[in-house]
Design a protein around this motif. Structure first.
Motif, PDB file in Angstrom:
ATOM      1  N   THR A   1       0.838  -1.201   0.000  1.00 16.71           N
ATOM      2  CA  THR A   1       0.000   0.000   0.000  1.00 16.71           C
ATOM      3  C   THR A   1       0.879   1.259   0.000  1.00 16.71           C
ATOM      4  O   THR A   1       0.351   2.368   0.010  1.00 16.71           O
ATOM      5  CB  THR A   1      -0.928   0.022   1.226  1.00 16.71           C
ATOM      6  OG1 THR A   1      -0.125  -0.003   2.417  1.00 16.71           O
ATOM      7  CG2 THR A   1      -1.874  -1.160   1.220  1.00 16.71           C
TER       8      THR A   1
ATOM      9  N   SER B   1      -4.497  -0.345  -3.095  1.00 22.62           N
ATOM     10  CA  SER B   1      -5.116   0.420  -2.005  1.00 22.62           C
ATOM     11  C   SER B   1      -5.156  -0.451  -0.741  1.00 22.62           C
ATOM     12  O   SER B   1      -5.016  -1.685  -0.808  1.00 22.62           O
ATOM     13  CB  SER B   1      -6.541   0.807  -2.402  1.00 22.62           C
ATOM     14  OG  SER B   1      -7.314  -0.376  -2.498  1.00 22.62           O
ATOM     15  N   ARG B   2      -5.420   0.186   0.399  1.00 22.58           N
ATOM     16  CA  ARG B   2      -5.538  -0.590   1.650  1.00 22.58           C
ATOM     17  C   ARG B   2      -6.724  -1.548   1.572  1.00 22.58           C
ATOM     18  O   ARG B   2      -6.638  -2.699   2.019  1.00 22.58           O
ATOM     19  CB  ARG B   2      -5.696   0.356   2.855  1.00 22.58           C
ATOM     20  CG  ARG B   2      -4.387   1.023   3.247  1.00 22.58           C
ATOM     21  CD  ARG B   2      -4.548   1.888   4.484  1.00 22.58           C
ATOM     22  NE  ARG B   2      -4.372   1.140   5.734  1.00 22.58           N
ATOM     23  CZ  ARG B   2      -3.199   0.915   6.319  1.00 22.58           C
ATOM     24  NH1 ARG B   2      -2.097   1.345   5.779  1.00 22.58           N
ATOM     25  NH2 ARG B   2      -3.127   0.245   7.461  1.00 22.58           N
TER      26      ARG B   2
ATOM     27  N   ASN C   1       2.688   1.074   6.304  1.00 22.16           N
ATOM     28  CA  ASN C   1       2.090   0.493   5.094  1.00 22.16           C
ATOM     29  C   ASN C   1       2.067  -1.026   5.172  1.00 22.16           C
ATOM     30  O   ASN C   1       2.849  -1.632   5.911  1.00 22.16           O
ATOM     31  CB  ASN C   1       2.893   0.916   3.853  1.00 22.16           C
ATOM     32  CG  ASN C   1       2.684   2.375   3.522  1.00 22.16           C
ATOM     33  OD1 ASN C   1       1.579   2.810   3.192  1.00 22.16           O
ATOM     34  ND2 ASN C   1       3.736   3.169   3.656  1.00 22.16           N
TER      35      ASN C   1
END
Ligand SMILES: Nc1ncnc2c1ncn2[C@@H]1O[C@H](COP(=O)(O)OP(=O)(O)OP(=O)(O)O)[C@@H](O)[C@H]1O
Ligand SMILES: Nc1nc2c(ncn2[C@@H]2O[C@H](COP(=O)(O)O)[C@@H](O)[C@H]2O)c(=O)[nH]1
Length: 187
Positions: free
Chosen positions: A39, A56-57, A78
């Motif tokens: 991410t 994306s997360r 991240n």
């Protein structure tokens, strides 16, 4: 399931893991380096699908929940994880697959691939590690501080690994990496 070999390559951020892997890949293009999902936003020059899969997360969490990651960890704010299928397929084909991953993920791999070769790369000193991270000029001041904090914890765990390589003189470190991968009996 083991036919090829899984190699876990760990060491603090900035120690030179990526540089060592690029050099060994030039000499042995048949080695496979796993491409992680993250991410983290891409650094200048990083290409999606080549250096990382930048996701994306939400996407990362969905991949983890679906069991699509062999291991994953949160690092300096991240997520990072290893896509499972390409690694398992390449091992089945008899290939040597290298995972460049941090400590938590490396420990996780112990459970799924207990026979993996585990290599830890050490800096000559913390001061030199900091110099390398700063010279790379790719991380914010906050990210540098988090990476250096994490480095101390990771270095303390170096003895958990099968092989320790000090990346001081680059050519010597590269030679030691080559020996660890292709002549593991000498360690
Ligand atoms: N033996 C060495 N001596 C001096 N500088 C080095 C050496 N090996 C690598 N470097 C330099 O250190 C910096 C960090 O290297 P690199 O990006 O490969 O580290 P890394 O361990 O892959 O970091 P990260 O985990 O954050 O991706 C680069 O600028 C690289 O050129
Ligand atoms: N556990 C995992 N760690 C990973 C993976 N891919 C990379 N990494 C490690 O994250 C840090 C930071 O990397 P950076 O590219 O932001 O500097 C570094 O130690 C990498 O080795 C992964 O799939 N799983």
């Amino acid at each position: 399931m083991e036919l090829g070999k899984l190699i876990v390559f760990t060491g603090p951020s900035g120690v030179g893991k990526g540089t060592l892997l690029r050099a060994i890949l030039e000499k042995y293009p048949e080695l496979e380096i796993s491409i992680s999902a993250t991410t983290r936003p891409p650094r200048q020059g990083e290409v999606n699908g080549k250096h990382y899969y930048f996701v994306s997360r939400d996407k990362f969490e969905a991949m983890a929940a679906a069991g699509e990651l062999l291991e994953w960890a949160e690092y300096a704010g991240n997520y990072y994880g290893t896509p499972r299928t390409p690694v398992e397929e390449k091992i089945q084909l008899g290939k040597f697959v290298i995972l460049e991953i941090e400590l938590v993920g490396a420990r996780e791999i112990n459970k799924t691939f207990p026979n993996a070769l585990r290599i830890f790369v050490l800096p000559p000193s913390l001061a030199e590690l900091e110099r390398r991270i700063r010279d790379r000029a790719q991380d914010s001041e906050d990210a540098i501080a988090r990476r250096l904090d994490r480095a101390k914890i990771e270095i303390d765990a170096a003895d958990e690994f099968d092989v320790q390589i000090i990346n001081d003189d680059f050519d010597i470190a590269l030679l030691n990496l080559e020996h660890a991968i292709f002549s593991p009996g000498i360690y």
